[in-house]
Scaffold this motif. Structure first.
Motif, PDB file in Angstrom:
ATOM      1  N   ALA A  88      13.310  16.563 -30.105  1.00  0.00           N
ATOM      2  CA  ALA A  88      14.594  16.797 -29.449  1.00  0.00           C
ATOM      3  C   ALA A  88      14.891  16.599 -28.144  1.00  0.00           C
ATOM      4  O   ALA A  88      15.859  16.169 -27.728  1.00  0.00           O
ATOM      5  N   TYR A  89      13.903  17.195 -27.388  1.00  0.00           N
ATOM      6  CA  TYR A  89      14.036  17.323 -25.863  1.00  0.00           C
ATOM      7  C   TYR A  89      13.343  16.243 -24.979  1.00  0.00           C
ATOM      8  O   TYR A  89      13.375  16.049 -23.846  1.00  0.00           O
ATOM      9  N   GLN A  90      12.748  15.229 -25.644  1.00  0.00           N
ATOM     10  CA  GLN A  90      11.941  14.011 -24.947  1.00  0.00           C
ATOM     11  C   GLN A  90      13.186  13.260 -24.081  1.00  0.00           C
ATOM     12  O   GLN A  90      14.206  12.800 -24.986  1.00  0.00           O
ATOM     13  N   GLY A  91      12.786  13.134 -22.907  1.00  0.00           N
ATOM     14  CA  GLY A  91      13.913  12.340 -22.132  1.00  0.00           C
ATOM     15  C   GLY A  91      15.099  12.688 -21.912  1.00  0.00           C
ATOM     16  O   GLY A  91      16.107  11.869 -21.414  1.00  0.00           O
ATOM     17  N   THR A  92      15.580  14.011 -22.243  1.00  0.00           N
ATOM     18  CA  THR A  92      16.862  14.537 -22.098  1.00  0.00           C
ATOM     19  C   THR A  92      17.004  15.292 -20.695  1.00  0.00           C
ATOM     20  O   THR A  92      18.151  15.305 -20.362  1.00  0.00           O
ATOM     21  N   GLN A  93      16.170  15.275 -20.003  1.00  0.00           N
ATOM     22  CA  GLN A  93      16.194  16.092 -18.826  1.00  0.00           C
ATOM     23  C   GLN A  93      15.501  15.259 -17.905  1.00  0.00           C
ATOM     24  O   GLN A  93      14.460  14.915 -17.990  1.00  0.00           O
ATOM     25  N   GLY A  94      16.085  15.423 -16.460  1.00  0.00           N
ATOM     26  CA  GLY A  94      15.405  14.557 -15.304  1.00  0.00           C
ATOM     27  C   GLY A  94      14.565  15.616 -14.667  1.00  0.00           C
ATOM     28  O   GLY A  94      14.554  16.815 -14.905  1.00  0.00           O
ATOM     29  N   PRO A  95      13.578  14.978 -13.849  1.00  0.00           N
ATOM     30  CA  PRO A  95      12.781  15.959 -13.314  1.00  0.00           C
ATOM     31  C   PRO A  95      13.333  17.043 -12.474  1.00  0.00           C
ATOM     32  O   PRO A  95      12.661  17.954 -11.954  1.00  0.00           O
ATOM     33  N   HIS A  96      14.579  16.689 -11.853  1.00  0.00           N
ATOM     34  CA  HIS A  96      15.115  17.643 -10.821  1.00  0.00           C
ATOM     35  C   HIS A  96      16.321  18.437 -11.507  1.00  0.00           C
ATOM     36  O   HIS A  96      17.281  18.692 -10.836  1.00  0.00           O
ATOM     37  N   SER A  97      16.366  18.229 -12.880  1.00  0.00           N
ATOM     38  CA  SER A  97      17.456  18.883 -13.383  1.00  0.00           C
ATOM     39  C   SER A  97      17.655  20.604 -13.235  1.00  0.00           C
ATOM     40  O   SER A  97      16.407  21.117 -12.776  1.00  0.00           O
ATOM     41  N   LEU A  98      18.853  21.107 -13.446  1.00  0.00           N
ATOM     42  CA  LEU A  98      18.937  22.368 -13.090  1.00  0.00           C
ATOM     43  C   LEU A  98      19.361  23.198 -14.344  1.00  0.00           C
ATOM     44  O   LEU A  98      20.313  22.945 -15.160  1.00  0.00           O
ATOM     45  N   ARG A  99      18.733  24.411 -14.923  1.00  0.00           N
ATOM     46  CA  ARG A  99      18.880  24.860 -16.052  1.00  0.00           C
ATOM     47  C   ARG A  99      20.060  26.010 -15.672  1.00  0.00           C
ATOM     48  O   ARG A  99      19.530  26.974 -14.951  1.00  0.00           O
ATOM     49  N   VAL A 100      21.089  26.161 -16.480  1.00  0.00           N
ATOM     50  CA  VAL A 100      21.895  27.159 -16.160  1.00  0.00           C
ATOM     51  C   VAL A 100      22.048  27.945 -17.778  1.00  0.00           C
ATOM     52  O   VAL A 100      22.329  27.235 -18.726  1.00  0.00           O
ATOM     53  N   SER A 107      11.165  30.367 -14.690  1.00  0.00           N
ATOM     54  CA  SER A 107      11.522  29.712 -13.490  1.00  0.00           C
ATOM     55  C   SER A 107      10.195  29.538 -12.564  1.00  0.00           C
ATOM     56  O   SER A 107       9.984  28.629 -12.166  1.00  0.00           O
ATOM     57  N   PHE A 108       9.259  30.630 -12.508  1.00  0.00           N
ATOM     58  CA  PHE A 108       8.088  30.701 -11.974  1.00  0.00           C
ATOM     59  C   PHE A 108       7.364  29.394 -12.403  1.00  0.00           C
ATOM     60  O   PHE A 108       6.795  28.611 -11.642  1.00  0.00           O
ATOM     61  N   LEU A 109       7.066  29.350 -13.713  1.00  0.00           N
ATOM     62  CA  LEU A 109       6.448  28.087 -14.384  1.00  0.00           C
ATOM     63  C   LEU A 109       6.855  26.878 -13.676  1.00  0.00           C
ATOM     64  O   LEU A 109       6.071  25.653 -13.710  1.00  0.00           O
ATOM     65  N   GLU A 110       8.164  26.596 -13.642  1.00  0.00           N
ATOM     66  CA  GLU A 110       9.071  25.318 -13.229  1.00  0.00           C
ATOM     67  C   GLU A 110       8.584  25.154 -11.811  1.00  0.00           C
ATOM     68  O   GLU A 110       8.291  24.159 -11.504  1.00  0.00           O
ATOM     69  N   LEU A 117       5.555  23.588 -15.771  1.00  0.00           N
ATOM     70  CA  LEU A 117       6.492  23.537 -16.989  1.00  0.00           C
ATOM     71  C   LEU A 117       7.706  22.591 -16.682  1.00  0.00           C
ATOM     72  O   LEU A 117       8.638  22.875 -16.157  1.00  0.00           O
ATOM     73  N   PRO A 118       7.367  21.195 -17.074  1.00  0.00           N
ATOM     74  CA  PRO A 118       8.514  20.143 -16.734  1.00  0.00           C
ATOM     75  C   PRO A 118       9.742  20.620 -17.803  1.00  0.00           C
ATOM     76  O   PRO A 118       9.697  21.236 -18.712  1.00  0.00           O
ATOM     77  N   PRO A 119      11.085  20.120 -17.279  1.00  0.00           N
ATOM     78  CA  PRO A 119      12.227  20.365 -18.018  1.00  0.00           C
ATOM     79  C   PRO A 119      12.204  20.249 -19.590  1.00  0.00           C
ATOM     80  O   PRO A 119      12.608  21.215 -20.226  1.00  0.00           O
ATOM     81  N   SER A 172      11.329  37.274 -18.568  1.00  0.00           N
ATOM     82  CA  SER A 172      11.115  36.037 -19.271  1.00  0.00           C
ATOM     83  C   SER A 172      11.676  34.905 -18.654  1.00  0.00           C
ATOM     84  O   SER A 172      11.175  33.873 -18.238  1.00  0.00           O
ATOM     85  N   VAL A 173      13.065  35.020 -18.158  1.00  0.00           N
ATOM     86  CA  VAL A 173      13.854  33.918 -17.168  1.00  0.00           C
ATOM     87  C   VAL A 173      12.926  33.965 -15.880  1.00  0.00           C
ATOM     88  O   VAL A 173      12.755  32.610 -15.697  1.00  0.00           O
ATOM     89  N   GLY A 174      12.721  35.051 -15.253  1.00  0.00           N
ATOM     90  CA  GLY A 174      11.893  34.738 -14.145  1.00  0.00           C
ATOM     91  C   GLY A 174      10.611  33.993 -14.275  1.00  0.00           C
ATOM     92  O   GLY A 174      10.269  33.312 -13.442  1.00  0.00           O
TER      93      GLY A 174
END
Length: 150
Positions: A54-66, A84-87, A92-94, A79-81
């Motif tokens: 489902a998530y392959q190709g849906t996010q660009g490398p510079h996408s921002l997660r809200v 974010s650390f892994l990203e 951890l790609p999008p 967990s959110v932190g």
């Protein structure tokens, strides 16, 4: 359920090395896992496989997660932190981030324990046939108070 996932990670190097669900259920029962726990883990793994597609190709490398409020409540600040650390560390790609969030949202308990999230992250890497590098494995498994500072 998470104990079953850890057992699978330790026993099978890749998801395609696992036997079919019926045989795996028998093996897990023989090891001592409860049938409900096995059923939950196998269902969770099926969801993991679906989220990979489902998530392959849906996010660009510079996408921002809200994060939605429901996600923030369920995941919790630690967990959110950690996500974010892994990203920010570039491990951890999008698409994998979305897989982690998707699978974390179906684990009961609010907020999600950080140690449980780390298992989920590990299982996402495992499902992709990847092993995180040594520094990330250190973050996933070594308690902060046990780390040696050089």
């Amino acid at each position: 359920m998470l104990d079953v996932l850890v057992y699978l990670y330790e026993t099978y190097w890749r998801p395609d090395a696992c036997p079919d669900h019926a045989q795996l259920t028998r093996k897990l029962s023989a090891v001592g896992f409860e049938s409900e726990e096995i059923k939950e883990a196998l269902s969770w793994l099926d969801g993991l496989a679906a989220s990979a597609n489902a998530y392959q190709g849906t996010q660009g490398p510079h996408s921002l997660r809200v994060y939605s409020q429901a996600e923030l409540n369920h995941l919790g600040e630690p967990s959110v932190g950690f996500i974010s650390f892994l990203e920010s560390a570039g491990v951890l790609p999008p698409p994998m981030r979305e897989m982690v969030i998707d699978r974390a949202m179906v684990v009961p308990g609010e907020p999600l324990d950080l140690e449980d999230l780390k298992i989920i992250v590990l299982m996402v890497f495992w499902s992709r046939g990847q092993e995180p590098d040594a520094l990330i494995l250190d973050e996933l498994f070594v308690a902060p108070e046990d780390r040696l500072i050089h």
